[in-house]
Scaffold this motif. Sequence first.
Motif, PDB file in Angstrom:
ATOM      1  N   SER B 182      -0.048   7.484  -1.945  1.00 36.86           N
ATOM      2  CA  SER B 182      -0.288   5.997  -1.972  1.00 36.86           C
ATOM      3  C   SER B 182      -0.009   5.850  -3.507  1.00 36.86           C
ATOM      4  O   SER B 182       0.698   4.895  -3.773  1.00 36.86           O
ATOM      5  CB  SER B 182      -1.618   5.676  -1.640  1.00 36.86           C
ATOM      6  N   MET B 183      -0.461   6.528  -4.429  1.00 38.63           N
ATOM      7  CA  MET B 183      -0.397   6.149  -5.683  1.00 38.63           C
ATOM      8  C   MET B 183       1.301   6.341  -6.156  1.00 38.63           C
ATOM      9  O   MET B 183       1.908   5.764  -7.181  1.00 38.63           O
ATOM     10  CB  MET B 183      -1.235   7.235  -6.779  1.00 38.63           C
ATOM     11  N   ALA B 184       1.731   7.386  -5.600  1.00 40.20           N
ATOM     12  CA  ALA B 184       3.422   7.758  -5.666  1.00 40.20           C
ATOM     13  C   ALA B 184       4.114   6.724  -5.602  1.00 40.20           C
ATOM     14  O   ALA B 184       5.086   6.241  -6.072  1.00 40.20           O
ATOM     15  CB  ALA B 184       3.734   8.904  -4.940  1.00 40.20           C
ATOM     16  N   VAL B 185       3.667   5.801  -4.654  1.00 35.70           N
ATOM     17  CA  VAL B 185       4.745   4.660  -4.261  1.00 35.70           C
ATOM     18  C   VAL B 185       4.052   3.260  -4.891  1.00 35.70           C
ATOM     19  O   VAL B 185       4.755   2.279  -5.024  1.00 35.70           O
ATOM     20  CB  VAL B 185       4.629   4.097  -2.804  1.00 35.70           C
ATOM     21  N   GLY B 186       3.321   3.542  -6.035  1.00 29.22           N
ATOM     22  CA  GLY B 186       2.867   2.467  -6.846  1.00 29.22           C
ATOM     23  C   GLY B 186       1.844   1.529  -6.600  1.00 29.22           C
ATOM     24  O   GLY B 186       1.346   0.738  -7.081  1.00 29.22           O
ATOM     25  N   ALA B 187       0.945   2.196  -5.834  1.00 27.98           N
ATOM     26  CA  ALA B 187      -0.161   1.187  -5.334  1.00 27.98           C
ATOM     27  C   ALA B 187      -1.350   1.560  -6.431  1.00 27.98           C
ATOM     28  O   ALA B 187      -1.333   2.564  -7.128  1.00 27.98           O
ATOM     29  CB  ALA B 187      -0.853   1.702  -3.894  1.00 27.98           C
ATOM     30  N   THR B 188      -2.067   0.394  -6.556  1.00 27.15           N
ATOM     31  CA  THR B 188      -3.252   0.650  -7.582  1.00 27.15           C
ATOM     32  C   THR B 188      -4.396   1.512  -6.951  1.00 27.15           C
ATOM     33  O   THR B 188      -4.312   1.584  -5.863  1.00 27.15           O
ATOM     34  CB  THR B 188      -3.867  -0.705  -8.242  1.00 27.15           C
ATOM     35  N   ARG B 189      -5.422   1.476  -7.772  1.00 28.42           N
ATOM     36  CA  ARG B 189      -6.534   2.378  -7.316  1.00 28.42           C
ATOM     37  C   ARG B 189      -7.243   1.723  -6.211  1.00 28.42           C
ATOM     38  O   ARG B 189      -7.616   2.055  -5.124  1.00 28.42           O
ATOM     39  CB  ARG B 189      -7.459   2.588  -8.180  1.00 28.42           C
ATOM     40  N   TRP B 190      -7.286   0.408  -6.267  1.00 31.78           N
ATOM     41  CA  TRP B 190      -7.906  -0.391  -5.283  1.00 31.78           C
ATOM     42  C   TRP B 190      -7.250  -0.674  -3.835  1.00 31.78           C
ATOM     43  O   TRP B 190      -7.509  -0.847  -2.942  1.00 31.78           O
ATOM     44  CB  TRP B 190      -8.269  -2.097  -5.901  1.00 31.78           C
ATOM     45  N   GLN B 191      -5.762  -0.702  -4.289  1.00 33.91           N
ATOM     46  CA  GLN B 191      -4.921  -1.101  -3.336  1.00 33.91           C
ATOM     47  C   GLN B 191      -5.181   0.344  -2.305  1.00 33.91           C
ATOM     48  O   GLN B 191      -5.015   0.372  -1.074  1.00 33.91           O
ATOM     49  CB  GLN B 191      -3.500  -0.950  -3.357  1.00 33.91           C
ATOM     50  N   THR B 192      -5.233   1.516  -3.009  1.00 30.54           N
ATOM     51  CA  THR B 192      -5.389   2.824  -2.219  1.00 30.54           C
ATOM     52  C   THR B 192      -6.638   2.663  -1.617  1.00 30.54           C
ATOM     53  O   THR B 192      -6.715   3.106  -0.207  1.00 30.54           O
ATOM     54  CB  THR B 192      -5.262   3.903  -3.238  1.00 30.54           C
ATOM     55  N   CYS B 193      -7.776   2.230  -2.229  1.00 30.26           N
ATOM     56  CA  CYS B 193      -9.037   2.457  -1.551  1.00 30.26           C
ATOM     57  C   CYS B 193      -8.884   1.667  -0.241  1.00 30.26           C
ATOM     58  O   CYS B 193      -9.362   1.885   0.788  1.00 30.26           O
ATOM     59  CB  CYS B 193     -10.123   1.992  -2.671  1.00 30.26           C
ATOM     60  N   ARG B 194      -8.653   0.392  -0.428  1.00 35.30           N
ATOM     61  CA  ARG B 194      -8.642  -0.606   0.505  1.00 35.30           C
ATOM     62  C   ARG B 194      -7.676  -0.259   1.672  1.00 35.30           C
ATOM     63  O   ARG B 194      -8.128  -0.591   2.945  1.00 35.30           O
ATOM     64  CB  ARG B 194      -8.071  -1.961  -0.186  1.00 35.30           C
ATOM     65  N   TYR B 195      -6.407  -0.106   1.405  1.00 42.99           N
ATOM     66  CA  TYR B 195      -5.577   0.094   2.714  1.00 42.99           C
ATOM     67  C   TYR B 195      -5.561   1.790   3.164  1.00 42.99           C
ATOM     68  O   TYR B 195      -4.980   1.772   4.302  1.00 42.99           O
ATOM     69  CB  TYR B 195      -4.003  -0.213   2.061  1.00 42.99           C
ATOM     70  N   HIS B 196      -6.023   2.676   2.484  1.00 44.38           N
ATOM     71  CA  HIS B 196      -5.830   3.860   2.876  1.00 44.38           C
ATOM     72  C   HIS B 196      -7.145   4.728   3.014  1.00 44.38           C
ATOM     73  O   HIS B 196      -7.674   5.140   4.103  1.00 44.38           O
ATOM     74  CB  HIS B 196      -4.902   4.733   1.875  1.00 44.38           C
ATOM     75  N   ILE B 197      -8.123   4.671   1.854  1.00 40.12           N
ATOM     76  CA  ILE B 197      -9.400   5.401   2.059  1.00 40.12           C
ATOM     77  C   ILE B 197     -10.267   5.005   2.779  1.00 40.12           C
ATOM     78  O   ILE B 197     -10.947   5.636   3.680  1.00 40.12           O
ATOM     79  CB  ILE B 197      -9.794   5.540   0.506  1.00 40.12           C
ATOM     80  N   ILE B 198     -10.753   3.807   2.449  1.00 40.15           N
ATOM     81  CA  ILE B 198     -11.630   3.142   3.420  1.00 40.15           C
ATOM     82  C   ILE B 198     -11.220   3.048   4.950  1.00 40.15           C
ATOM     83  O   ILE B 198     -12.441   3.540   5.597  1.00 40.15           O
ATOM     84  CB  ILE B 198     -12.137   1.658   2.835  1.00 40.15           C
ATOM     85  N   PRO B 199     -10.467   2.617   5.170  1.00 39.61           N
ATOM     86  CA  PRO B 199     -10.022   2.664   6.758  1.00 39.61           C
ATOM     87  C   PRO B 199     -10.010   4.049   7.148  1.00 39.61           C
ATOM     88  O   PRO B 199     -10.671   4.241   8.312  1.00 39.61           O
ATOM     89  CB  PRO B 199      -8.400   2.120   6.788  1.00 39.61           C
ATOM     90  N   TYR B 200      -9.633   5.020   6.612  1.00 35.92           N
ATOM     91  CA  TYR B 200      -9.509   6.455   7.079  1.00 35.92           C
ATOM     92  C   TYR B 200     -11.153   7.142   7.066  1.00 35.92           C
ATOM     93  O   TYR B 200     -11.519   8.225   7.870  1.00 35.92           O
ATOM     94  CB  TYR B 200      -8.688   7.380   6.317  1.00 35.92           C
ATOM     95  N   ALA B 201     -11.812   6.486   6.138  1.00 35.29           N
ATOM     96  CA  ALA B 201     -13.394   7.205   6.073  1.00 35.29           C
ATOM     97  C   ALA B 201     -14.325   6.115   6.912  1.00 35.29           C
ATOM     98  O   ALA B 201     -15.339   6.611   7.251  1.00 35.29           O
ATOM     99  CB  ALA B 201     -13.784   6.803   4.467  1.00 35.29           C
ATOM    100  N   MET B 202     -13.714   5.117   7.630  1.00 36.86           N
ATOM    101  CA  MET B 202     -14.638   4.139   8.469  1.00 36.86           C
ATOM    102  C   MET B 202     -15.386   4.967   9.686  1.00 36.86           C
ATOM    103  O   MET B 202     -16.644   4.964   9.575  1.00 36.86           O
ATOM    104  CB  MET B 202     -13.890   3.109   9.202  1.00 36.86           C
ATOM    105  N   PRO B 203     -14.712   5.847  10.470  1.00 42.45           N
ATOM    106  CA  PRO B 203     -15.634   6.492  11.250  1.00 42.45           C
ATOM    107  C   PRO B 203     -16.937   7.222  10.831  1.00 42.45           C
ATOM    108  O   PRO B 203     -17.921   6.962  11.086  1.00 42.45           O
ATOM    109  CB  PRO B 203     -14.721   7.468  12.095  1.00 42.45           C
TER     110      PRO B 203
END
Lengths: 311, 312
Positions: B182-203
């Motif tokens: 995610s960082m490699a395509v230019g997302a900020t830390r919050w964008q990474t969290c919001r679109y990747h980390i939190i959804p995958y951690a949801m269960p």
Amino acid sequence: MTANNASDLPVVSDRLAKNAMRNVSERLIEMLLFAAAAVSVLTTIGIVYVLVSESIHFFQNVSIVDFLTDTQWTPLFDDAHFGIMVLVSGTLVSSFVALAVAIPMGTIIAIYLSEFANGKVREVAKPILELLGGIPTIVFGYFALLMVTPLLQKIFPELPGFSLLSAGLVMGIMIVPYIASLSEDAMRSVPMSLREGSYAMGSTRLHTAIHVVVPAAFSGLAASYILAISRAVGETMILAVAAGMQPNLTWNPMEPAATITSYIVQVALGDLPHGSIGYQTIFAAGLTLILITLAFNILGQWLRRKFRENY
Amino acid sequence: MQHAALTTEEIRALIAKGKMKDTIFKAVGLLCLAIGLLVIFLLVSDMVIRGSERLNLAFFTEFASRRAGQAGILSAWVGSLLVMTVTAFAAVPLGVAAGVYLEEYAKRNWITEIIEINITNLAAVPSIVYGLLSLGIFVYAFGFGQSILTAGLTLALLILPIVIVSTREAIRAIPAMIREGSMAVGATRWQTCRYHIIPYAMPGILTGVIIGLARAIGETAPIITIGALTFIAFLPPVPFTEVSPGVSAGLFDWLMSPFTVMPIQIFNWTSRPDPAFEVNAAAAGFVLMIMVLSMNAVAIWLRYKMRKNIKW
């Protein structure tokens, strides 16, 4: 391309420059998240503030010496006595009974599960322990009053309807899952090489478990025991229901008594005007409870550090 | 050498004694487990047998009453449901935000140390102390009074360590490549969290939240301390309905209403000397156990499903 001086560096394009706002919103979000994490610190500060400030009001009316040495606890009577030892004795006796049940039983279960049991037994035992640990304490209180006390009265006919013994035994059963699961984790993290060396010398499984694994896992076991003590000291509902709420300075578990926690519940059930001496007593009692728990936690930290083994 | 060498028979006797001790210990271990199982069995069967005569639909739709035969748990289970809603709304954002901060943003400095020490300490504080905290701060200092809002906030603070720890565990289980990609395509830390980390951690987060709520629903001591009533014969006002002539309840009036919860109703009935109320206590205890067990079962099922769907 290497940059030899500043003019060689690539120019930030216009598109990226417009996203400077991103930095501001990123910072803002980071601060919000930090605030959420800081709530835990605020909670601790809140607990300390509430307990200490109300206790200061309390100790303006009651001397600390009286508080620690008086042998009666009758804060709501006209002739008020404020001897905390009455409540502390109830807490200590019930915790002692509970731990006398929970520590042996929990440790034996932990040793059995980590050293002896095969996969199938473990698959059945783990859910049983989780289930036991998930039962609400008020249900355990019901169990203690309406099932365990009559049973005990058949063995000890002179046992009163409310007693620290009955509440303490059920509290012990409630604590067993905590000790069992934490101790088992501690024992499983002992490396196999220690066990293998012991087996190679010809010792049996039990001998290995008791003389090699348990000493090696001792810091983890001590941590689980300390957690169990904290649970026992802080438990409220089982004691409120089954031990009666009569303050009684006694070291005999076959009597009813109030503990620090069941006293707080008793007061909260009644009506106390904010700021009255009765209201302040519950905070003084709560402060005592926190100090006792803190003392055990510090002891636990010291034990862990002293016996920590590095593999 | 002090001993003469042992004879074969002596060695065999020693080994046999050792093996017998092993077998005895295995029996003792199984016995201890059996005691645990026996306790669960006795408890549940007692509640079912004693309470079965009161377990009908009327039990769930009647208010508490002085007559045991007519006393029901309506205000109790509605109160529990409402308090759990407030708890969830308070604990989930706070806990997830705190967990995300600690895992993704926090640097290893003394502030982070203090926060982590605090979270560990708070998990060991007796629940009644949370009641005292809320009494002093939420009931009196903030002025929320003895209401559902106070109860929900108290329990939210109580289960906050559970939510934070499960959030952190769930986030730690996500492999670094997701973050790095995610960082490699230019997302900020919050964008990474919001679109990747939190959804995958949801269960994992949900599992922790449900376990926390299952714990909170059975908590009695802090709720009594903040002043939940033990005998209550009305429900919190439903928004936009008439509460008195010409006055309709606001959207959030129920938050400030007096209330009771399931464990307190059980406590009230268990404490009465009248044996008829023991039946009610048994029935209500059984209902509470079913609530707690089903929440735990849902959490376990969620954890199982999550493990199956992981593709990394």
